[in-house]
Design a protein around this motif. Structure first.
Motif, PDB file in Angstrom:
ATOM      1  N   GLN A 170       0.807  -1.229   0.000  1.00 19.75           N
ATOM      2  CA  GLN A 170       0.000   0.000   0.000  1.00 19.75           C
ATOM      3  C   GLN A 170       0.839   1.279   0.000  1.00 19.75           C
ATOM      4  O   GLN A 170       0.570   2.225   0.753  1.00 19.75           O
ATOM      5  CB  GLN A 170      -0.974  -0.014   1.185  1.00 19.75           C
ATOM      6  CG  GLN A 170      -1.978  -1.161   1.117  1.00 19.75           C
ATOM      7  CD  GLN A 170      -2.985  -1.148   2.243  1.00 19.75           C
ATOM      8  OE1 GLN A 170      -2.849  -0.416   3.220  1.00 19.75           O
ATOM      9  NE2 GLN A 170      -4.022  -1.970   2.123  1.00 19.75           N
ATOM     10  N   GLU A 222       0.266  -5.031  11.766  1.00 19.69           N
ATOM     11  CA  GLU A 222      -0.976  -5.489  11.145  1.00 19.69           C
ATOM     12  C   GLU A 222      -0.810  -5.599   9.634  1.00 19.69           C
ATOM     13  O   GLU A 222      -1.359  -6.510   8.997  1.00 19.69           O
ATOM     14  CB  GLU A 222      -2.113  -4.523  11.488  1.00 19.69           C
ATOM     15  CG  GLU A 222      -2.523  -4.579  12.952  1.00 19.69           C
ATOM     16  CD  GLU A 222      -3.506  -3.488  13.333  1.00 19.69           C
ATOM     17  OE1 GLU A 222      -3.721  -2.570  12.500  1.00 19.69           O
ATOM     18  OE2 GLU A 222      -4.050  -3.533  14.446  1.00 19.69           O
ATOM     19  N   GLU A 223      -0.020  -4.665   9.060  1.00 18.64           N
ATOM     20  CA  GLU A 223       0.244  -4.716   7.631  1.00 18.64           C
ATOM     21  C   GLU A 223       1.082  -5.934   7.267  1.00 18.64           C
ATOM     22  O   GLU A 223       0.856  -6.578   6.241  1.00 18.64           O
ATOM     23  CB  GLU A 223       0.967  -3.432   7.185  1.00 18.64           C
ATOM     24  CG  GLU A 223       0.069  -2.215   7.133  1.00 18.64           C
ATOM     25  CD  GLU A 223      -1.087  -2.419   6.168  1.00 18.64           C
ATOM     26  OE1 GLU A 223      -0.839  -2.718   4.987  1.00 18.64           O
ATOM     27  OE2 GLU A 223      -2.255  -2.319   6.595  1.00 18.64           O
ATOM     28  N   ARG A 225       1.096  -8.786   8.777  1.00 16.14           N
ATOM     29  CA  ARG A 225       0.186  -9.934   8.827  1.00 16.14           C
ATOM     30  C   ARG A 225      -0.655 -10.003   7.559  1.00 16.14           C
ATOM     31  O   ARG A 225      -0.835 -11.075   6.968  1.00 16.14           O
ATOM     32  CB  ARG A 225      -0.709  -9.805  10.067  1.00 16.14           C
ATOM     33  CG  ARG A 225      -1.847 -10.814  10.163  1.00 16.14           C
ATOM     34  CD  ARG A 225      -1.418 -12.177  10.633  1.00 16.14           C
ATOM     35  NE  ARG A 225      -0.956 -13.053   9.566  1.00 16.14           N
ATOM     36  CZ  ARG A 225      -0.783 -14.354   9.692  1.00 16.14           C
ATOM     37  NH1 ARG A 225      -1.012 -14.946  10.858  1.00 16.14           N
ATOM     38  NH2 ARG A 225      -0.364 -15.076   8.693  1.00 16.14           N
ATOM     39  N   ARG A 226      -1.196  -8.863   7.139  1.00 10.91           N
ATOM     40  CA  ARG A 226      -2.025  -8.826   5.933  1.00 10.91           C
ATOM     41  C   ARG A 226      -1.207  -9.224   4.700  1.00 10.91           C
ATOM     42  O   ARG A 226      -1.645 -10.037   3.877  1.00 10.91           O
ATOM     43  CB  ARG A 226      -2.592  -7.422   5.732  1.00 10.91           C
ATOM     44  CG  ARG A 226      -3.451  -7.276   4.479  1.00 10.91           C
ATOM     45  CD  ARG A 226      -3.842  -5.830   4.226  1.00 10.91           C
ATOM     46  NE  ARG A 226      -2.687  -4.970   4.010  1.00 10.91           N
ATOM     47  CZ  ARG A 226      -2.017  -4.886   2.857  1.00 10.91           C
ATOM     48  NH1 ARG A 226      -2.377  -5.639   1.815  1.00 10.91           N
ATOM     49  NH2 ARG A 226      -0.995  -4.079   2.727  1.00 10.91           N
ATOM     50  N   ILE A 227      -0.006  -8.673   4.575  1.00 11.07           N
ATOM     51  CA  ILE A 227       0.851  -8.961   3.427  1.00 11.07           C
ATOM     52  C   ILE A 227       1.188 -10.448   3.372  1.00 11.07           C
ATOM     53  O   ILE A 227       1.137 -11.074   2.315  1.00 11.07           O
ATOM     54  CB  ILE A 227       2.136  -8.114   3.506  1.00 11.07           C
ATOM     55  CG1 ILE A 227       1.808  -6.629   3.294  1.00 11.07           C
ATOM     56  CG2 ILE A 227       3.173  -8.586   2.481  1.00 11.07           C
ATOM     57  CD1 ILE A 227       2.923  -5.693   3.732  1.00 11.07           C
ATOM     58  N   GLN A 228       1.515 -11.020   4.526  1.00 15.27           N
ATOM     59  CA  GLN A 228       1.882 -12.432   4.554  1.00 15.27           C
ATOM     60  C   GLN A 228       0.703 -13.308   4.135  1.00 15.27           C
ATOM     61  O   GLN A 228       0.877 -14.283   3.402  1.00 15.27           O
ATOM     62  CB  GLN A 228       2.377 -12.810   5.957  1.00 15.27           C
ATOM     63  CG  GLN A 228       3.082 -14.155   6.027  1.00 15.27           C
ATOM     64  CD  GLN A 228       2.116 -15.328   6.136  1.00 15.27           C
ATOM     65  OE1 GLN A 228       1.023 -15.194   6.690  1.00 15.27           O
ATOM     66  NE2 GLN A 228       2.514 -16.472   5.604  1.00 15.27           N
ATOM     67  N   ARG A 229      -0.481 -12.960   4.585  1.00 14.80           N
ATOM     68  CA  ARG A 229      -1.661 -13.750   4.221  1.00 14.80           C
ATOM     69  C   ARG A 229      -1.954 -13.631   2.732  1.00 14.80           C
ATOM     70  O   ARG A 229      -2.339 -14.604   2.082  1.00 14.80           O
ATOM     71  CB  ARG A 229      -2.868 -13.283   5.027  1.00 14.80           C
ATOM     72  CG  ARG A 229      -2.866 -13.819   6.462  1.00 14.80           C
ATOM     73  CD  ARG A 229      -4.066 -13.326   7.233  1.00 14.80           C
ATOM     74  NE  ARG A 229      -4.129 -13.939   8.553  1.00 14.80           N
ATOM     75  CZ  ARG A 229      -4.932 -13.540   9.521  1.00 14.80           C
ATOM     76  NH1 ARG A 229      -5.754 -12.518   9.322  1.00 14.80           N
ATOM     77  NH2 ARG A 229      -4.930 -14.145  10.699  1.00 14.80           N
ATOM     78  N   GLU A 230      -1.794 -12.437   2.180  1.00  9.59           N
ATOM     79  CA  GLU A 230      -2.087 -12.236   0.766  1.00  9.59           C
ATOM     80  C   GLU A 230      -1.086 -12.947  -0.129  1.00  9.59           C
ATOM     81  O   GLU A 230      -1.445 -13.480  -1.178  1.00  9.59           O
ATOM     82  CB  GLU A 230      -2.107 -10.734   0.434  1.00  9.59           C
ATOM     83  CG  GLU A 230      -3.326 -10.007   0.976  1.00  9.59           C
ATOM     84  CD  GLU A 230      -3.366  -8.552   0.535  1.00  9.59           C
ATOM     85  OE1 GLU A 230      -2.509  -8.148  -0.278  1.00  9.59           O
ATOM     86  OE2 GLU A 230      -4.259  -7.826   1.003  1.00  9.59           O
ATOM     87  N   ILE A 248       0.433 -11.480  15.674  1.00  7.58           N
ATOM     88  CA  ILE A 248       0.413 -11.688  14.219  1.00  7.58           C
ATOM     89  C   ILE A 248       0.885 -13.075  13.785  1.00  7.58           C
ATOM     90  O   ILE A 248       0.742 -13.427  12.620  1.00  7.58           O
ATOM     91  CB  ILE A 248       1.261 -10.625  13.485  1.00  7.58           C
ATOM     92  CG1 ILE A 248       2.749 -10.794  13.790  1.00  7.58           C
ATOM     93  CG2 ILE A 248       0.779  -9.227  13.804  1.00  7.58           C
ATOM     94  CD1 ILE A 248       3.641  -9.915  12.926  1.00  7.58           C
TER      95      ILE A 248
END
Length: 404
Positions: A170, A222-223, A225-230, A248
Motif C-alpha cells: 500500500q 498489522e500490515e 500480517r495482511r501482506i503475509q496472508r495475501e 500476528i
C-alpha cells in the motif's frame, strides 16, 4: 571473529549486491520457485562463536542443537530476550552465517552450504537503509536490475513487478517520492516491498518494527500480517516483543540461551507454558509469581489454602497466577495488602502486595464494571484455576494437576 564481523559482512553484502537493508541483490531464484510456498526445516542446528574472553577457552554457543519444521506458508514468530540466539538463527537460515553443526532445508533441498545469493530469500533488517537519492520505485526495482541471463527482466516487467510489490504494501501512490518524504512506517514498507519484488519463497524479518513509535508499530505489524496472508510466503519474524509476536504469528517459538523452550500456537503457549521462563516471558502485564507449597494435595501460598491439586506430592513450588485470574471477593482465599487502583479504560488494575510474592507487586486485572474500594487495607481474591499454574521449585518445569 565471525560474530564480530557479522554486521560488516551484512553491510558488505547489502551494498555489493546493490540492495541496502536486504539480502537479495544477487539472488537468483530457483527454477519454478516464484510465488511458491516453502517449508523450512532445521535439523540439529548449532552455532558456536569463539569466546571474546581470552582466559575462557570455551566457545559461546549461540544456537544449541535446534530442531524445527516451519510449515509452508505460515508466519512464525521467533521470540526471546536479547542474546537468546534468534537473530543468529535467522542469519543461518539466510546464509549470512554458516552453522557449526546441523543442516537447513528449504522444502526437500539441503541449502546448508548454498551461498546467500542463491537461496532465494528476502531479508528485511530493522534499519531499512533506503537509497536517499532514489525514488521509492527505483529503490524497489534495484534488486531486479542485477538479474542476468534467463532471469533478466525487461524494463516493462520490472516496472510491473515494482508496482505490484508497492500495491501489496500500500505505497503505490508514493512511487515517485524520495524516502525522506515518507514516514518511518512507509519507509519500512518500501523495504518490505524491495524484499518481496523478487517473490521469494522465504521472507525473513529481523526486528523490522524496532525503530517505529508505538502507533506505527501497531499499524505496521498489522500490515505485515495482511501482506503475509495475501502472498502466502513462508515468513519468519524475529522479535523480543512478545505482544508483537503473539498478535500476528500463526506459530511462536520461544527461545532462551540458544535453545527452543516451546513451540505452538500463541494462545496455546500462553495458556499452557512448559516452564516458568515461558510463563514469565509471555503476557502483559506479566504473570504474578508466588512462593508456595503443596501439602496433602492442596495448594498454599503462605497460610492461604487455595484449592486442591490432585496427584501432586508434597513439595515447595512456584505458583503463577495470570493477572486475569483474580476474582475479588470478600470471602476470597488469597489475601493481599491493598496498594492502589489503576484505571486503564475498559479494565481496572488492582495493585497489591503479598509477603510470598516474587514480584515487587501483585497486579490483578478486572473489568471496569466492578466497584473496588481502593482505600481498604486488604483485598481478598478467589482464583480461576485455569489461570493458576504451578512449577517445580528446583527445575522450574510445569507441574500439571487434576488432568486425566
Amino acid at each position: 571473529m565471525e560474530q564480530k564481523c557479522l554486521k560488516e559482512e551484512i553491510a558488505g553484502l547489502e551494498f555489493a549486491s546493490g540492495i541496502p537493508g536486504t539480502i537479495g541483490g544477487a539472488i537468483r531464484m530457483n527454477a519454478g520457485a516464484h510465488g511458491r510456498k516453502m517449508k523450512v526445516v532445521l535439523e540439529n542446528l548449532t552455532k558456536k562463536f569463539q569466546n571474546r574472553n581470552r582466559k575462557d577457552k570455551k566457545d559461546v554457543i549461540a544456537v544449541d542443537d535446534f530442531n524445527l519444521e516451519i510449515p509452508d506458508g505460515k508466519l512464525v514468530g521467533l521470540l526471546g530476550p536479547s542474546g537468546c540466539g534468534k537473530s543468529t538463527m535467522l542469519y543461518m537460515i539466510s546464509g549470512l552465517l554458516t552453522p557449526t553443526e546441523g543442516k537447513i532445508y528449504f522444502g526437500e533441498n539441503d541449502v546448508t552450504k548454498v551461498p546467500t545469493e542463491n537461496r532465494g530469500v528476502g531479508l528485511v533488517f530493522q534499519n531499512y537503509a533506503l537509497y536517499p537519492h532514489l525514488t521509492v520505485k527505483q529503490n524497489i526495482i534495484f534488486p531486479l536490475q542485477n538479474l542476468k541471463g534467463k532471469d533478466k527482466l525487461t524494463k516493462e516487467e520490472m516496472d510491473k513487478r515494482a508496482y505490484n510489490a508497492a500495491k501489496i504494501v500500500q505505497i503505490d501512490e508514493f512511487l515517485d517520492r524520495k524516502p525522506n518524504a515518507l514516514s518511518g512506517g512507509q519507509q519500512q514498507r518500501v523495504a518490505i516491498a524491495r524484499a518481496l519484488v523478487k517473490m521469494p519463497p522465504v521472507l525473513l524479518l529481523d526486528e523490522p518494527l524496532s525503530n517505529l513509535d508505538a502507533r506505527l508499530r501497531l499499524q505496521t505489524r498489522e500490515e505485515i500480517r495482511r501482506i503475509q496472508r495475501e502472498t502466502g510466503i513462508t515468513t519468519i519474524f524475529v522479535t523480543h516483543d512478545q505482544e508483537e509476536a503473539m498478535s500476528i504469528s500463526d506459530i511462536i517459538i520461544v527461545m532462551k540461551d540458544g535453545r527452543m523452550q516451546q513451540v505452538g500456537r500463541p494462545q496455546e503457549v500462553y495458556d499452557n507454558p512448559v516452564n516458568l521462563f515461558v510463563a514469565k516471558f509471555l503476557g502483559t502485564p506479566p504473570i504474578n509469581v508466588f512462593n508456595g507449597y503443596v501439602k496433602n494435595e492442596k495448594l498454599y501460598i503462605g497460610k492461604d489454602e487455595l484449592f486442591a491439586v490432585q496427584g501432586v506430592s508434597d513439595r515447595e513450588v512456584y505458583v503463577g497466577i495470570r493477572p486475569e485470574g483474580f476474582v475479588p471477593e470478600d470471602s476470597g482465599k488469597l489475601h493481599c495488602k491493598m496498594e492502589r487502583i489503576e484505571i486503564m479504560g475498559r479494565d481496572i488494575s488492582i495493585v497489591s502486595q503479598n509477603d510470598d510474592s516474587v514480584n515487587p507487586v501483585v497486579r490483578s486485572i478486572i473489568t471496569n464494571d466492578r466497584v473496588i474500594d481502593g482505600t481498604r487495607e486488604e483485598v481478598a481474591f478467589n482464583l480461576k484455576p485455569s489461570k493458576v499454574l504451578i512449577f517445580d521449585k528446583e527445575m522450574e518445569e510445569r507441574i500439571r494437576y487434576g488432568e486425566k
